[in-house]
Design a protein around this motif. Structure first.
Motif, PDB file in Angstrom:
ATOM      1  N   GLY A  16       0.809  -1.223   0.000  1.00  0.00           N
ATOM      2  CA  GLY A  16       0.000   0.000   0.000  1.00  0.00           C
ATOM      3  C   GLY A  16       0.833   1.260   0.000  1.00  0.00           C
ATOM      4  O   GLY A  16       2.026   1.237   0.354  1.00  0.00           O
ATOM      5  N   LEU A  21      -4.141   1.042  -2.681  1.00  0.00           N
ATOM      6  CA  LEU A  21      -3.296   0.040  -3.338  1.00  0.00           C
ATOM      7  C   LEU A  21      -2.360   0.747  -4.316  1.00  0.00           C
ATOM      8  O   LEU A  21      -2.753   1.738  -4.944  1.00  0.00           O
ATOM      9  CB  LEU A  21      -4.165  -0.966  -4.104  1.00  0.00           C
ATOM     10  CG  LEU A  21      -5.112  -1.827  -3.266  1.00  0.00           C
ATOM     11  CD1 LEU A  21      -5.945  -2.725  -4.182  1.00  0.00           C
ATOM     12  CD2 LEU A  21      -4.333  -2.667  -2.265  1.00  0.00           C
ATOM     13  N   TRP A  23      -1.465  -0.201  -7.215  1.00  0.00           N
ATOM     14  CA  TRP A  23      -1.706  -0.630  -8.608  1.00  0.00           C
ATOM     15  C   TRP A  23      -3.194  -0.794  -8.844  1.00  0.00           C
ATOM     16  O   TRP A  23      -3.989  -0.852  -7.904  1.00  0.00           O
ATOM     17  CB  TRP A  23      -1.022  -1.987  -8.859  1.00  0.00           C
ATOM     18  CG  TRP A  23      -1.246  -2.940  -7.725  1.00  0.00           C
ATOM     19  CD1 TRP A  23      -2.422  -3.558  -7.389  1.00  0.00           C
ATOM     20  CD2 TRP A  23      -0.289  -3.327  -6.736  1.00  0.00           C
ATOM     21  NE1 TRP A  23      -2.254  -4.322  -6.261  1.00  0.00           N
ATOM     22  CE2 TRP A  23      -0.959  -4.201  -5.839  1.00  0.00           C
ATOM     23  CE3 TRP A  23       1.063  -3.054  -6.523  1.00  0.00           C
ATOM     24  CZ2 TRP A  23      -0.313  -4.776  -4.745  1.00  0.00           C
ATOM     25  CZ3 TRP A  23       1.696  -3.627  -5.429  1.00  0.00           C
ATOM     26  CH2 TRP A  23       1.006  -4.477  -4.565  1.00  0.00           C
ATOM     27  N   GLY A  44      -8.433  -3.879   9.420  1.00  0.00           N
ATOM     28  CA  GLY A  44      -8.116  -2.729  10.248  1.00  0.00           C
ATOM     29  C   GLY A  44      -8.975  -1.531   9.872  1.00  0.00           C
ATOM     30  O   GLY A  44      -9.499  -1.448   8.750  1.00  0.00           O
ATOM     31  N   SER A  79     -10.033  -5.698  19.276  1.00  0.00           N
ATOM     32  CA  SER A  79      -8.801  -6.499  19.307  1.00  0.00           C
ATOM     33  C   SER A  79      -8.912  -7.594  18.253  1.00  0.00           C
ATOM     34  O   SER A  79     -10.007  -7.917  17.771  1.00  0.00           O
ATOM     35  CB  SER A  79      -8.591  -7.138  20.689  1.00  0.00           C
ATOM     36  OG  SER A  79      -9.574  -8.135  20.898  1.00  0.00           O
ATOM     37  N   ILE A  80      -7.753  -8.177  17.952  1.00  0.00           N
ATOM     38  CA  ILE A  80      -7.714  -9.300  16.993  1.00  0.00           C
ATOM     39  C   ILE A  80      -8.510 -10.482  17.560  1.00  0.00           C
ATOM     40  O   ILE A  80      -9.314 -11.100  16.847  1.00  0.00           O
ATOM     41  CB  ILE A  80      -6.246  -9.752  16.763  1.00  0.00           C
ATOM     42  CG1 ILE A  80      -5.349  -8.583  16.362  1.00  0.00           C
ATOM     43  CG2 ILE A  80      -6.172 -10.953  15.847  1.00  0.00           C
ATOM     44  CD1 ILE A  80      -5.193  -8.292  14.931  1.00  0.00           C
ATOM     45  N   GLY A  99      -6.330  -7.380   5.746  1.00  0.00           N
ATOM     46  CA  GLY A  99      -5.402  -6.260   5.890  1.00  0.00           C
ATOM     47  C   GLY A  99      -5.994  -5.116   6.697  1.00  0.00           C
ATOM     48  O   GLY A  99      -7.089  -5.224   7.256  1.00  0.00           O
ATOM     49  N   GLY A 101      -1.696  -3.527   6.612  1.00  0.00           N
ATOM     50  CA  GLY A 101      -0.388  -3.960   7.076  1.00  0.00           C
ATOM     51  C   GLY A 101      -0.330  -4.278   8.559  1.00  0.00           C
ATOM     52  O   GLY A 101       0.259  -5.297   8.955  1.00  0.00           O
ATOM     53  N   TYR A 104      -2.287  -7.576   9.236  1.00  0.00           N
ATOM     54  CA  TYR A 104      -1.549  -8.744   8.717  1.00  0.00           C
ATOM     55  C   TYR A 104      -0.389  -9.084   9.656  1.00  0.00           C
ATOM     56  O   TYR A 104      -0.158 -10.253   9.983  1.00  0.00           O
ATOM     57  CB  TYR A 104      -0.963  -8.433   7.339  1.00  0.00           C
ATOM     58  CG  TYR A 104      -1.922  -8.395   6.170  1.00  0.00           C
ATOM     59  CD1 TYR A 104      -2.873  -9.385   5.957  1.00  0.00           C
ATOM     60  CD2 TYR A 104      -1.817  -7.382   5.227  1.00  0.00           C
ATOM     61  CE1 TYR A 104      -3.715  -9.345   4.844  1.00  0.00           C
ATOM     62  CE2 TYR A 104      -2.647  -7.336   4.117  1.00  0.00           C
ATOM     63  CZ  TYR A 104      -3.590  -8.315   3.929  1.00  0.00           C
ATOM     64  OH  TYR A 104      -4.406  -8.273   2.829  1.00  0.00           O
TER      65      TYR A 104
END
Ligand SMILES: NC(=O)c1ccc[n+]([C@@H]2O[C@H](COP(=O)([O-])OP(=O)(O)OC[C@H]3O[C@@H](n4cnc5c(N)ncnc54)[C@H](OP(=O)(O)O)[C@@H]3O)[C@@H](O)[C@H]2O)c1
Length: 163
Positions: A16, A21, A23, A44, A79-80, A99, A101, A104
Motif C-alpha cells: 500500500g 493500493l 496498482w 483494520g 482487538s484481533i 489487511g 499492514g 496482517y
C-alpha cells in the motif's frame, strides 16, 4: 475455524501507499471478491476507511482501538481476538484477514493459509507485507497470469497451506 490471509504484494513486499493500493489490477480484485464472498472478512480501521464502505455479501469485522468508533454497515471490535471470536461465534468455517499492514503483521503467526498474489514489479510504498518463506509452506496452487492492456504487470496467484 480456518484463518486465512488474502493479500496482493509486489516483489519487494509493498502492499500500500497513502492508504490505497499501489496498482490497478481488476482481475485480482475480482479474484479477491470470489474467494471471500459469503465469509467473514476481518480488517483494520484504515483499510475499512480506504474502501469507504463494507465489502458487499460478506460479514465485515473492523478492528479499531477507538471505543467510540461505530459503523452502520460493519461490526466494530477492539482487538484481533475479539474479531476472531466474533467470526467463530457466527459459525464461520474460514475467516479472511484482509489487511492492512498492521493487521496482517499481528496475525502472521496464527494463519493457516495465505492466498497471496505476487505482482511481478518493484514499487514504492509505505505499507509492507514481507514475502513469506515459501519453503516453509505447502504450495497448494500456483497460477501464473500474464499482463495485458488492463493489467500492467505479470502476477501469480498462490495458495499456501501451513504444513
Ligand atoms: N495489497 C493488499 O492486498 C492490501 C490489502 C489491504 C490493505 N492494503 C493497504 O494497506 C494499507 C492500510 O494498512 P495500515 O497498516 O495502514 O492500516 P490497517 O491495518 O488497515 O489499520 C490500522 C488500524 O487498525 C486498528 N488496529 C490495528 N491493530 C489493532 C489492535 N491490535 N487492536 C485494536 N485496533 C487495532 C487501529 O485503528 P484505530 O487507529 O482506529 O485505533 C489502527 O490504526 C492501505 O494502503 C491499503 O491500501 C493492501
Amino acid at each position: 475455524m480456518i484463518c486465512s490471509h488474502i493479500v496482493a504484494v509486489s516483489k519487494n513486499g509493498v502492499i500500500g501507499i497513502d492508504n490505497r493500493l499501489p496498482w490497478k489490477m481488476p482481475r485480482d480484485v475480482a479474484y479477491f471478491n470470489r474467494i471471500t464472498k459469503g465469509h467473514c472478512v476481518i480488517m483494520g480501521r484504515k483499510n475499512y476507511e480506504a474502501n469507504k464502505k463494507a465489502l458487499p455479501d460478506r460479514t465485515n469485522i473492523v478492528i479499531s482501538g477507538n471505543m467510540n468508533y461505530h459503523l452502520e454497515d460493519s461490526i466494530v471490535v477492539h482487538s484481533i481476538d475479539e474479531a476472531l471470536n466474533r467470526a467463530r461465534q457466527s459459525g464461520e468455517k474460514e475467516a479472511f484477514i484482509v489487511g492492512g499492514g498492521e493487521i496482517y503483521k499481528q496475525t502472521r503467526k496464527i494463519v493457516d493459509r495465505i492466498y497471496i498474489t505476487v505482482i511481478d514489479t518493484v514499487v514504492k510504498g509505505d505499507t509492507l507485507y514481507p514475502l513469506p518463506d515459501f519453503s516453509k509452506w505447502r504450495i497448494l496452487s500456483e497460477i501464473p497470469m500474464q499482463k495485458d492492456e488492463n493489467h500492467p504487470f505479470n502476477y501469480t496467484y498462490y495458495i499456501l497451506l501451513k504444513p
